[in-house]
Scaffold this motif. Structure first.
Motif, mmCIF file in Angstrom:
data_model
loop_
_atom_site.group_PDB
_atom_site.id
_atom_site.type_symbol
_atom_site.label_atom_id
_atom_site.label_comp_id
_atom_site.label_asym_id
_atom_site.label_seq_id
_atom_site.Cartn_x
_atom_site.Cartn_y
_atom_site.Cartn_z
ATOM 1 N N LEU A 152 0.838 -1.203 0.000
ATOM 2 C CA LEU A 152 0.000 0.000 0.000
ATOM 3 C C LEU A 152 0.872 1.252 0.000
ATOM 4 O O LEU A 152 0.571 2.235 -0.690
ATOM 5 C CB LEU A 152 -0.923 -0.013 1.218
ATOM 6 C CG LEU A 152 -1.872 1.174 1.392
ATOM 7 C CD1 LEU A 152 -2.765 1.348 0.175
ATOM 8 C CD2 LEU A 152 -2.724 0.993 2.656
ATOM 9 N N GLY A 153 1.979 1.213 0.736
ATOM 10 C CA GLY A 153 2.906 2.336 0.725
ATOM 11 C C GLY A 153 3.474 2.594 -0.659
ATOM 12 O O GLY A 153 3.578 3.745 -1.103
ATOM 13 N N VAL A 154 3.825 1.522 -1.360
ATOM 14 C CA VAL A 154 4.346 1.673 -2.721
ATOM 15 C C VAL A 154 3.281 2.272 -3.633
ATOM 16 O O VAL A 154 3.565 3.136 -4.474
ATOM 17 C CB VAL A 154 4.836 0.318 -3.271
ATOM 18 C CG1 VAL A 154 5.288 0.466 -4.724
ATOM 19 C CG2 VAL A 154 5.980 -0.232 -2.420
ATOM 20 N N ALA A 155 2.037 1.818 -3.474
ATOM 21 C CA ALA A 155 0.950 2.358 -4.297
ATOM 22 C C ALA A 155 0.801 3.867 -4.081
ATOM 23 O O ALA A 155 0.637 4.638 -5.037
ATOM 24 C CB ALA A 155 -0.356 1.638 -3.980
ATOM 25 N N TYR A 156 0.858 4.286 -2.820
ATOM 26 C CA TYR A 156 0.782 5.730 -2.527
ATOM 27 C C TYR A 156 1.960 6.474 -3.166
ATOM 28 O O TYR A 156 1.788 7.565 -3.718
ATOM 29 C CB TYR A 156 0.786 5.965 -1.017
ATOM 30 C CG TYR A 156 -0.576 5.885 -0.372
ATOM 31 C CD1 TYR A 156 -1.568 6.815 -0.683
ATOM 32 C CD2 TYR A 156 -0.873 4.901 0.569
ATOM 33 C CE1 TYR A 156 -2.823 6.748 -0.081
ATOM 34 C CE2 TYR A 156 -2.124 4.827 1.173
ATOM 35 C CZ TYR A 156 -3.096 5.753 0.836
ATOM 36 O OH TYR A 156 -4.334 5.692 1.424
ATOM 37 N N GLU A 157 3.146 5.882 -3.104
ATOM 38 C CA GLU A 157 4.321 6.541 -3.688
ATOM 39 C C GLU A 157 4.179 6.678 -5.192
ATOM 40 O O GLU A 157 4.467 7.728 -5.774
ATOM 41 C CB GLU A 157 5.580 5.742 -3.344
ATOM 42 C CG GLU A 157 6.879 6.457 -3.698
ATOM 43 C CD GLU A 157 7.087 7.732 -2.896
ATOM 44 O OE1 GLU A 157 7.207 8.806 -3.541
ATOM 45 O OE2 GLU A 157 7.134 7.665 -1.662
ATOM 46 N N VAL A 158 3.734 5.608 -5.855
ATOM 47 C CA VAL A 158 3.533 5.655 -7.302
ATOM 48 C C VAL A 158 2.469 6.679 -7.665
ATOM 49 O O VAL A 158 2.542 7.331 -8.712
ATOM 50 C CB VAL A 158 3.154 4.253 -7.834
ATOM 51 C CG1 VAL A 158 2.748 4.310 -9.305
ATOM 52 C CG2 VAL A 158 4.321 3.285 -7.658
ATOM 53 N N ALA A 159 1.496 6.852 -6.769
ATOM 54 C CA ALA A 159 0.443 7.838 -7.009
ATOM 55 C C ALA A 159 0.894 9.264 -6.699
ATOM 56 O O ALA A 159 0.137 10.217 -6.896
ATOM 57 C CB ALA A 159 -0.787 7.500 -6.174
ATOM 58 N N GLY A 160 2.129 9.415 -6.197
ATOM 59 C CA GLY A 160 2.662 10.736 -5.896
ATOM 60 C C GLY A 160 2.319 11.250 -4.521
ATOM 61 O O GLY A 160 2.509 12.439 -4.236
ATOM 62 N N LEU A 161 1.834 10.370 -3.639
ATOM 63 C CA LEU A 161 1.456 10.769 -2.282
ATOM 64 C C LEU A 161 2.526 10.281 -1.307
ATOM 65 O O LEU A 161 2.332 9.328 -0.548
ATOM 66 C CB LEU A 161 0.086 10.182 -1.937
ATOM 67 C CG LEU A 161 -1.052 10.594 -2.886
ATOM 68 C CD1 LEU A 161 -2.308 9.794 -2.610
ATOM 69 C CD2 LEU A 161 -1.326 12.095 -2.755
ATOM 70 N N SER A 162 3.668 10.951 -1.329
ATOM 71 C CA SER A 162 4.842 10.468 -0.612
ATOM 72 C C SER A 162 4.674 10.453 0.899
ATOM 73 O O SER A 162 5.142 9.524 1.568
ATOM 74 C CB SER A 162 6.068 11.311 -0.986
ATOM 75 O OG SER A 162 6.374 11.158 -2.344
ATOM 76 N N GLU A 163 4.038 11.449 1.460
ATOM 77 C CA GLU A 163 3.896 11.480 2.914
ATOM 78 C C GLU A 163 3.036 10.323 3.407
ATOM 79 O O GLU A 163 3.350 9.670 4.409
ATOM 80 C CB GLU A 163 3.295 12.817 3.360
ATOM 81 C CG GLU A 163 3.370 13.039 4.870
ATOM 82 C CD GLU A 163 4.795 12.901 5.421
ATOM 83 O OE1 GLU A 163 4.955 12.228 6.468
ATOM 84 O OE2 GLU A 163 5.727 13.447 4.807
#
Length: 272
Positions: A152-163
C-alpha cells in the motif's frame, strides 16, 4: 508424486476432437468446435491436492499451463485463481494477472490474497492510484500483514502521495522491524524527495539485514549514483547485473542528473 503432464491433458482434448470430427459432418464448423470444446472440458477432472502440490516444483510455464486449466475448469476455484495470478505476475504479465484477480474478486470480494495480488499488479503497471482502494481493503481484512501495508505504501508513492506512503512504510516497520524490503521502499521515497543521503543510510541498514537481496543492492547503487559517486555505484551494481547493464544504468543516471529536473525525473519513474 505425480508430475503434471500437459501432453496428457491437452492430448486428451485433441483425441476427443478427432473422434467428434468423424461423426459430426452435418454440423457447421463453429458448432462442431463448440461441441468439441464442451466434450473435452467434460472429460477433465480437477487435480487433487497431491498433484497441485507437485506442480509447484515445476518451471513457471508448466505451472502457468496447469493453473490456467484449473481456473478455466472452475472459475470459482479460489486456490487456482490465486496461483494463476501469482504465476502470471512472475512471468511479467501484469495485465492478465489483474484481469484474473478482478474477475475472481466478483466471487470473493473480501479475499485479502486476491485484493493484495490485484493491487500489486495495478501498482507494478504504474496505476498506483487505482491500487490504493483494493490494497486498503486487503489491509482492513488482514491488518497485521506487513506485506500488504508495504505494498500500500508503494501504491501511494507511485500515485505521488509520498507522505502517506512513508506513513504506511513506518506502519509496516512497526510490525516487522528492520525488514529489508520495507526499509528499501522507505529509502527510495526519501530519494525521490531529494534526500539521497538519508536514503543511503537507510539502504545500508537494509542491505545488512537477513533476506536483503539484489533489489536492495541495486537501489543502493542508484542512490549512490544520484550523489555523483558513479564508480562506487557501478561496482555495487555489478554484483547482480552484467557489466554492460551496470554501465548502461550509470550512463542513464548521469544523463538524468545533467537536466534541471533531476529529482522530478526520478519521481516520475515510479520503478520498484
Amino acid at each position: 508424486m505425480p508430475r503434471y503432464d500437459s501432453v496428457t491433458r491437452l492430448g486428451l482434448a485433441a483425441l476427443v476432437c478427432a473422434a467428434l470430427s468423424a461423426c459430426a459432418t452435418s454440423r457447421t464448423a463453429e458448432e462442431q468446435e463448440l461441441a468439441t470444446a464442451m466434450e473435452a472440458r467434460a472429460t477433465i477432472v480437477p487435480a487433487g491436492q497431491a498433484e497441485r502440490q507437485a506442480i509447484r516444483t515445476q518451471d513457471l510455464l508448466t505451472q502457468a499451463a496447469f493453473w490456467a486449466e484449473q481456473h478455466d475448469l472452475n472459475p470459482g476455484d479460489r486456490e487456482a485463481a490465486i496461483e494463476f495470478v501469482r504465476i502470471l505476475r512472475a512471468l511479467g504479465n501484469e495485465q492478465r494477472a489483474s484481469d484474473v484477480a478482478r474477475q475472481s474478486m466478483a466471487l470473493y470480494p473480501d479475499d485479502a490474497d486476491l485484493l493484495y495480488l490485484y493491487g500489486l499488479s495495478l501498482t507494478t503497471s504504474g496505476r498506483g492510484g487505482t491500487a490504493i482502494e483494493p490494497l486498503s481493503r486487503a489491509r482492513a481484512a488482514r491488518p497485521g500483514d506487513w506485506r500488504i501495508i508495504n505494498a500500500l505504501g508503494v501504491a501511494y508513492e507511485v500515485a505521488g502521495l509520498s507522505e502517506e506512503a512513508r506513513n504506511r512504510f513506518r506502519e509496516a516497520l512497526a510490525i516487522a522491524p528492520g525488514e529489508a524490503a520495507i526499509l528499501s521502499n522507505l529509502a527510495l521515497s526519501y530519494a525521490m524527495g531529494g534526500q539521497a543521503e538519508q536514503a543511503e543510510i537507510m539502504l545500508r541498514e537494509a542491505i545488512a539485514r537477513p533476506g536483503a537481496g539484489a533489489q536492495v543492492r541495486q537501489n543502493l547503487a542508484l542512490v549512490i549514483a544520484l550523489q555523483g559517486r558513479f564508480d562506487e555505484a557501478e561496482r555495487l551494481a555489478r554484483t547482480d547485473v552484467s557489466v554492460e547493464t551496470a554501465e548502461a544504468n550509470m550512463a542513464y543516471v548521469r544523463s538524468m542528473l545533467t537536466t534541471q529536473r533531476r529529482w522530478d525525473a526520478i519521481r516520475g519513474d515510479g520503478a520498484r
